[in-house]
Design a protein around this motif. Structure first.
Motif, PDB file in Angstrom:
ATOM      1  N   VAL A   1      -7.614  -6.830   1.235  1.00 54.21           N
ATOM      2  CA  VAL A   1      -7.241  -6.663  -0.247  1.00 54.21           C
ATOM      3  C   VAL A   1      -5.953  -6.993  -0.784  1.00 54.21           C
ATOM      4  CG1 VAL A   1      -8.326  -5.739  -2.400  1.00 54.21           C
ATOM      5  CG2 VAL A   1      -9.436  -6.002  -0.030  1.00 54.21           C
ATOM      6  N   ASP A   2      -5.955  -7.538  -1.325  1.00 55.52           N
ATOM      7  CA  ASP A   2      -4.224  -7.967  -1.675  1.00 55.52           C
ATOM      8  C   ASP A   2      -4.029  -7.197  -2.579  1.00 55.52           C
ATOM      9  OD1 ASP A   2      -3.752  -9.850   0.352  1.00 55.52           O
ATOM     10  OD2 ASP A   2      -4.202 -11.612  -1.066  1.00 55.52           O
ATOM     11  N   GLY A   3      -3.489  -5.733  -2.575  1.00 57.56           N
ATOM     12  CA  GLY A   3      -2.567  -5.431  -3.696  1.00 57.56           C
ATOM     13  C   GLY A   3      -3.649  -4.439  -4.377  1.00 57.56           C
ATOM     14  N   GLY A   4      -3.481  -2.785  -4.572  1.00 52.37           N
ATOM     15  CA  GLY A   4      -4.192  -2.132  -5.406  1.00 52.37           C
ATOM     16  C   GLY A   4      -4.978  -0.832  -4.078  1.00 52.37           C
ATOM     17  N   LEU A   5      -4.529  -1.285  -2.771  1.00 51.19           N
ATOM     18  CA  LEU A   5      -5.255  -0.547  -1.695  1.00 51.19           C
ATOM     19  C   LEU A   5      -4.988   0.685  -1.938  1.00 51.19           C
ATOM     20  CD1 LEU A   5      -7.849   0.271   0.205  1.00 51.19           C
ATOM     21  CD2 LEU A   5      -6.004  -0.513   2.169  1.00 51.19           C
ATOM     22  N   ARG A   6      -3.385   0.891  -1.758  1.00 46.68           N
ATOM     23  CA  ARG A   6      -3.099   2.554  -1.950  1.00 46.68           C
ATOM     24  C   ARG A   6      -3.356   3.334  -3.144  1.00 46.68           C
ATOM     25  NH1 ARG A   6       2.091   2.931   1.901  1.00 46.68           N
ATOM     26  NH2 ARG A   6       2.156   1.128   2.709  1.00 46.68           N
ATOM     27  N   GLY A   7      -2.960   2.364  -4.652  1.00 46.76           N
ATOM     28  CA  GLY A   7      -4.307   3.530  -5.920  1.00 46.76           C
ATOM     29  C   GLY A   7      -5.298   3.705  -5.468  1.00 46.76           C
ATOM     30  N   LEU A   8      -6.379   3.007  -4.315  1.00 44.78           N
ATOM     31  CA  LEU A   8      -7.480   3.137  -4.522  1.00 44.78           C
ATOM     32  C   LEU A   8      -7.950   3.996  -3.605  1.00 44.78           C
ATOM     33  CD1 LEU A   8      -9.349  -0.306  -4.827  1.00 44.78           C
ATOM     34  CD2 LEU A   8      -9.455   1.534  -6.255  1.00 44.78           C
ATOM     35  N   ALA A   9      -7.086   4.061  -2.062  1.00 45.04           N
ATOM     36  CA  ALA A   9      -7.419   5.083  -0.701  1.00 45.04           C
ATOM     37  C   ALA A   9      -5.702   6.057  -0.442  1.00 45.04           C
ATOM     38  CB  ALA A   9      -7.484   4.520  -0.339  1.00 45.04           C
ATOM     39  N   GLY A  10      -5.202   5.870  -1.451  1.00 43.25           N
ATOM     40  CA  GLY A  10      -4.441   7.517  -1.080  1.00 43.25           C
ATOM     41  C   GLY A  10      -2.877   6.924  -0.896  1.00 43.25           C
ATOM     42  N   ASP A  11      -2.154   7.311  -1.635  1.00 41.56           N
ATOM     43  CA  ASP A  11      -0.458   6.617  -0.878  1.00 41.56           C
ATOM     44  C   ASP A  11       0.330   6.928   0.708  1.00 41.56           C
ATOM     45  OD1 ASP A  11      -0.636   6.525  -4.079  1.00 41.56           O
ATOM     46  OD2 ASP A  11       0.359   8.197  -4.334  1.00 41.56           O
ATOM     47  N   THR A  12      -0.301   7.546   0.836  1.00 39.36           N
ATOM     48  CA  THR A  12       0.884   7.461   2.285  1.00 39.36           C
ATOM     49  C   THR A  12      -0.478   7.419   3.451  1.00 39.36           C
ATOM     50  OG1 THR A  12      -0.769  10.163   2.460  1.00 39.36           O
ATOM     51  CG2 THR A  12       1.977   9.676   1.848  1.00 39.36           C
ATOM     52  N   ALA A  13      -1.556   7.526   3.228  1.00 40.82           N
ATOM     53  CA  ALA A  13      -2.928   6.964   3.940  1.00 40.82           C
ATOM     54  C   ALA A  13      -3.932   6.371   3.602  1.00 40.82           C
ATOM     55  CB  ALA A  13      -3.232   7.401   5.462  1.00 40.82           C
ATOM     56  N   LEU A  14      -5.314   5.187   4.416  1.00 44.83           N
ATOM     57  CA  LEU A  14      -6.208   4.697   4.445  1.00 44.83           C
ATOM     58  C   LEU A  14      -7.254   6.433   4.941  1.00 44.83           C
ATOM     59  CD1 LEU A  14      -7.948   1.445   4.954  1.00 44.83           C
ATOM     60  CD2 LEU A  14      -8.681   3.485   4.234  1.00 44.83           C
TER      61      LEU A  14
ATOM     62  N   MET B   1     -10.790   7.474   4.079  1.00 42.00           N
ATOM     63  CA  MET B   1     -12.404   6.671   3.309  1.00 42.00           C
ATOM     64  C   MET B   1     -12.826   7.715   2.766  1.00 42.00           C
ATOM     65  SD  MET B   1     -12.238   4.113   4.991  1.00 42.00           S
ATOM     66  CE  MET B   1     -13.745   3.354   6.037  1.00 42.00           C
ATOM     67  N   THR B   2     -12.466   8.866   2.193  1.00 42.62           N
ATOM     68  CA  THR B   2     -13.331   9.710   1.362  1.00 42.62           C
ATOM     69  C   THR B   2     -13.096   8.800  -0.058  1.00 42.62           C
ATOM     70  OG1 THR B   2     -13.575  11.400   2.640  1.00 42.62           O
ATOM     71  CG2 THR B   2     -14.161  11.926  -0.021  1.00 42.62           C
ATOM     72  N   ARG B   3     -11.599   8.873  -0.154  1.00 40.45           N
ATOM     73  CA  ARG B   3     -11.073   8.699  -1.781  1.00 40.45           C
ATOM     74  C   ARG B   3     -11.562   7.204  -1.863  1.00 40.45           C
ATOM     75  NH1 ARG B   3      -8.071  11.889  -5.070  1.00 40.45           N
ATOM     76  NH2 ARG B   3      -7.351  13.402  -2.642  1.00 40.45           N
ATOM     77  N   LEU B   4     -11.114   6.777  -0.813  1.00 39.82           N
ATOM     78  CA  LEU B   4     -11.740   5.224  -0.944  1.00 39.82           C
ATOM     79  C   LEU B   4     -12.746   4.990  -1.564  1.00 39.82           C
ATOM     80  CD1 LEU B   4     -11.233   2.303  -0.912  1.00 39.82           C
ATOM     81  CD2 LEU B   4     -12.103   2.123   1.096  1.00 39.82           C
ATOM     82  N   ALA B   5     -14.239   5.818  -1.348  1.00 35.78           N
ATOM     83  CA  ALA B   5     -15.576   5.913  -1.925  1.00 35.78           C
ATOM     84  C   ALA B   5     -15.572   6.771  -2.815  1.00 35.78           C
ATOM     85  CB  ALA B   5     -16.197   6.519  -0.712  1.00 35.78           C
ATOM     86  N   LEU B   6     -14.142   8.088  -3.735  1.00 35.34           N
ATOM     87  CA  LEU B   6     -14.937   8.556  -4.135  1.00 35.34           C
ATOM     88  C   LEU B   6     -13.932   7.117  -5.581  1.00 35.34           C
ATOM     89  CD1 LEU B   6     -13.412  11.623  -3.780  1.00 35.34           C
ATOM     90  CD2 LEU B   6     -15.553  11.509  -4.721  1.00 35.34           C
ATOM     91  N   ASN B   7     -13.277   6.655  -5.640  1.00 28.94           N
ATOM     92  CA  ASN B   7     -12.673   5.607  -6.456  1.00 28.94           C
ATOM     93  C   ASN B   7     -14.006   3.964  -6.616  1.00 28.94           C
ATOM     94  OD1 ASN B   7     -10.637   6.824  -7.590  1.00 28.94           O
ATOM     95  ND2 ASN B   7      -9.308   6.615  -5.267  1.00 28.94           N
ATOM     96  N   LEU B   8     -15.394   4.171  -6.067  1.00 34.58           N
ATOM     97  CA  LEU B   8     -15.773   2.638  -5.631  1.00 34.58           C
ATOM     98  C   LEU B   8     -16.675   2.879  -6.000  1.00 34.58           C
ATOM     99  CD1 LEU B   8     -13.097   0.955  -3.033  1.00 34.58           C
ATOM    100  CD2 LEU B   8     -13.572   0.530  -5.910  1.00 34.58           C
ATOM    101  N   SER B   9     -17.174   4.563  -6.404  1.00 34.47           N
ATOM    102  CA  SER B   9     -19.033   4.946  -6.511  1.00 34.47           C
ATOM    103  C   SER B   9     -18.963   5.338  -7.957  1.00 34.47           C
ATOM    104  CB  SER B   9     -19.536   5.840  -5.519  1.00 34.47           C
ATOM    105  OG  SER B   9     -18.817   5.691  -4.564  1.00 34.47           O
ATOM    106  N   GLY B  10     -20.030   5.074  -8.651  1.00 34.55           N
ATOM    107  CA  GLY B  10     -19.987   4.948 -10.082  1.00 34.55           C
ATOM    108  C   GLY B  10     -21.079   6.429  -9.730  1.00 34.55           C
ATOM    109  N   TYR B  11     -21.525   7.043  -8.674  1.00 36.67           N
ATOM    110  CA  TYR B  11     -21.994   8.099  -8.623  1.00 36.67           C
ATOM    111  C   TYR B  11     -21.937   8.756  -7.600  1.00 36.67           C
ATOM    112  CZ  TYR B  11     -25.960  11.755  -8.574  1.00 36.67           C
ATOM    113  OH  TYR B  11     -26.565  12.666  -8.473  1.00 36.67           O
TER     114      TYR B  11
END
Length: 562
Positions: free
Chosen positions: A242-255, A257-267
């Motif tokens: 995924v080009d660009g934006g991954l760090r904004g969705l999944a964390g600045d220092t590492a991917l 997975m929980t933060r990625l799921a939080l940012n991509l889930s409506g519930y």
């Protein structure tokens, strides 16, 4: 075989592990048991779902214990061809610059009421793949961080692609823990407009569209339960997926997975009220709701109690709330007879399998779960002299069980500590640590004890479902006020609390545990059978009727899947 499941849109339930059958060892503990109970309940309720998990051909592991409690592990393999059928469709996922082929085995879970739900076991063991890539789906939670990331690519990205290729119409994606979060990246990639249609300044992806499709359940407040991968590793293994934006969705220092799921889930939900509160503190700014876990009543109720409920409370296994009537509809005599039948099953199993003779007339204390530090399986044995003195006055027996992850040295050490304590307590206290605790053994052990113990370090027990299984069988809990027990404990009615919600130090809680055993629990068992049976009925009525997966899945259907 697959066509009947393609005629309506479904909820795609993504989970790293799933206990869909006792002889399919693709689970390590509570997370997988919960996934299996969710799918069994979906079959009962005719809720259209499809589970996506890994084939894990080598299983988790088979546990062996030496006389001093040293754990060794052996493969616990299974043959997916015996239980399912290849789907005949393949897809590819990008790993280390290669296209890795992924297929699946279809297993049809058949509920006791005739409902059927498809389960897809993803598999990379294909001749098109290199030998190392064929092993990606071999072992549950095996290998290092690189291996884990590859597995999660197969689960999340490969799972979405295979569902598409098979023709499933998916209404919602449910991520059962963060292992599946990469499915959100695949959905995000699908929202990207063709480069020929993209105008300057347009967003690359439609995050809100993905959030409308996804729900996420977080299961642990323990840091080790939240997978993180360095971006260097992600770039090497997954590449510019995924080009660009991954760090904004999944964390600045590492991917993360929980933060990625939080940012991509409506519930988003936790698995108990306290756990949801803890999760909101861990991840400020996210709305984390609470849907307290439950267990599948039909699966976890012993035959003797199932027959009793069938006679007096017909319909209980489809509408477990009917069990609320147990206190007024079940006689003391029948309730005790049902319990003694379940207890005799356990006594005979321990005698036959391990040569240890338990006395069915004496109370049995039970504790069995994944062995790891925060669950503190050693807490009961903090003061052996005091425990021995209690046993001399109020005799009792002990049955313990559970596996430690092969790399969890603290967990393995605690198994050895429990073994040493049991040897030291003999002959004043009879006890056994049963090896290779699994789903089949749990169905005998949990209903067969008289008291269920749970001693986690608060607030690290997100939910805990073993006590819910015990309650369905009239077995009261004695537990730290953590996870579900904060909601389930009615002191002296459904069981007893160890300490309070304040000081959680091991010393204070060990003292509280001994005090509760010595002054309340064991005297009641030995001196007041009617009073004890009243607590048994309280556990059935107030806990069994509420903490079940039918209530849980109806909540998900009404709130997370709309």
């Amino acid at each position: 075989m697959l066509q009947p499941f393609l005629d309506r849109s479904r909820i795609a339930y993504f989970t790293m592990e799933a206990a869909v059958h006792p002889q399919i060892p693709t689970f390590s503990g509570g997370l997988g048991i919960l996934a299996g109970d969710a799918m069994r309940t979906a079959a009962d309720l005719e809720l259209p779902m499809v589970a996506v998990t890994l084939v894990s051909r080598a299983g988790y592991f088979r546990q062996s214990l030496s006389p001093d409690g040293r754990q060794t592990e052996e493969p616990d393999g299974w043959d997916p061809g015996r239980w399912g059928r290849r789907v005949g469709v393949k897809t590819v996922v990008p790993i280390e610059g290669r296209e890795i082929w992924v297929t699946a085995w279809l297993y049809v879970l058949e509920g006791h009421r005739g409902g059927r739900e498809p389960v897809l076991f993803l598999d990379t063991d294909l001749p098109e793949n290199d030998p190392s890539d064929r092993a990606i789906t071999a072992q549950l939670y095996g290998g290092d961080g690189t291996y884990r990331l590859k597995q999660e690519i197969v689960l999340g990205i490969g799972g979405v692609r295979l569902l598409r290729g098979l023709g499933f119409r998916i209404h919602k994606y449910h991520m059962n823990e963060g292992h599946a979060a990469l499915l959100g990246l695949e959905l995000l990639r699908e929202t990207a407009p063709p480069s020929t249609e993209r105008r300057a300044g347009d967003p690359l992806y439609d995050v809100m569209q993905v959030r409308r499709q996804c729900s996420f359940t977080t299961h642990t407040p323990v840091g080790a339960g939240h997978d993180e991968f360095s971006y260097g590793l992600v770039d090497r293994v997954l590449g510019p997926f995924v080009d660009g934006g991954l760090r904004g969705l999944a964390g600045d220092t590492a991917l993360d997975m929980t933060r990625l799921a939080l940012n991509l889930s409506g519930y988003v939900n936790g698995v108990a009220k306290l756990h949801a509160e803890t999760s909101r503190h861990m991840f400020p700014g996210y709305a984390v709701r609470a849907v307290t876990n439950g267990v599948h009543a039909y699966t976890w109720t012993a035959p003797s109690f199932a027959a009793l409920y069938d006679h007096h409370l017909p319909g209980w296994c489809h509408e477990p709330e009917i069990l609320v009537r147990a206190r007024c509809c079940l006689s003391d005599v029948e309730t005790w007879q049902a319990h003694m039948a379940a207890k005799q099953r356990l006594v005979e199993h321990v005698q036959g399998a391990f040569g240890v003779a338990l006395d069915p007339e004496l109370p049995i204390l039970g504790f069995a779960r994944r062995m790891t530090a925060y669950k503190r399986p050693e807490l009961l044995f903090s003061d052996l002299e005091r425990l021995r003195a209690i046993a001399r006055r109020w005799p009792f027996q002990i049955v313990w069980g559970g596996k430690a992850h092969p790399r969890d040295h603290d967990g393995k050490q605690r198994i050895e500590q429990v073994h040493a304590a049991l040897h030291a307590l003999a002959p004043d206290v009879r006890g056994i640590y049963v090896p290779n605790y699994d789903m089949t053994l749990a169905q005998v052990l949990i209903p067969g004890v008289d008291l269920w113990l749970n001693t986690p370090q608060r607030p690290l027990e997100a939910s805990g479902t073993s006590g819910m299984k015990a309650a369905l069988n009239g077995v009261p809990s004695l537990s730290v006020l953590d996870g579900w027990w904060v909601e389930g404990c009615v002191e002296g009615v459904t069981g007893w609390a160890i300490g309070d919600a304040g000081d959680g130090s091991a010393g204070n809680e060990a003292d509280a545990l001994y005090g509760k055993l010595e002054r309340h629990v064991l005297p009641l068992f030995h001196q007041d059978r009617a009073g004890w049976i009243a607590v048994m009925k309280g556990a059935i009525s107030l806990n069994g009727s509420l903490f079940n997966s039918h209530r849980m899945m109806r909540r998900y259907a009404a709130e997370a899947y709309i």
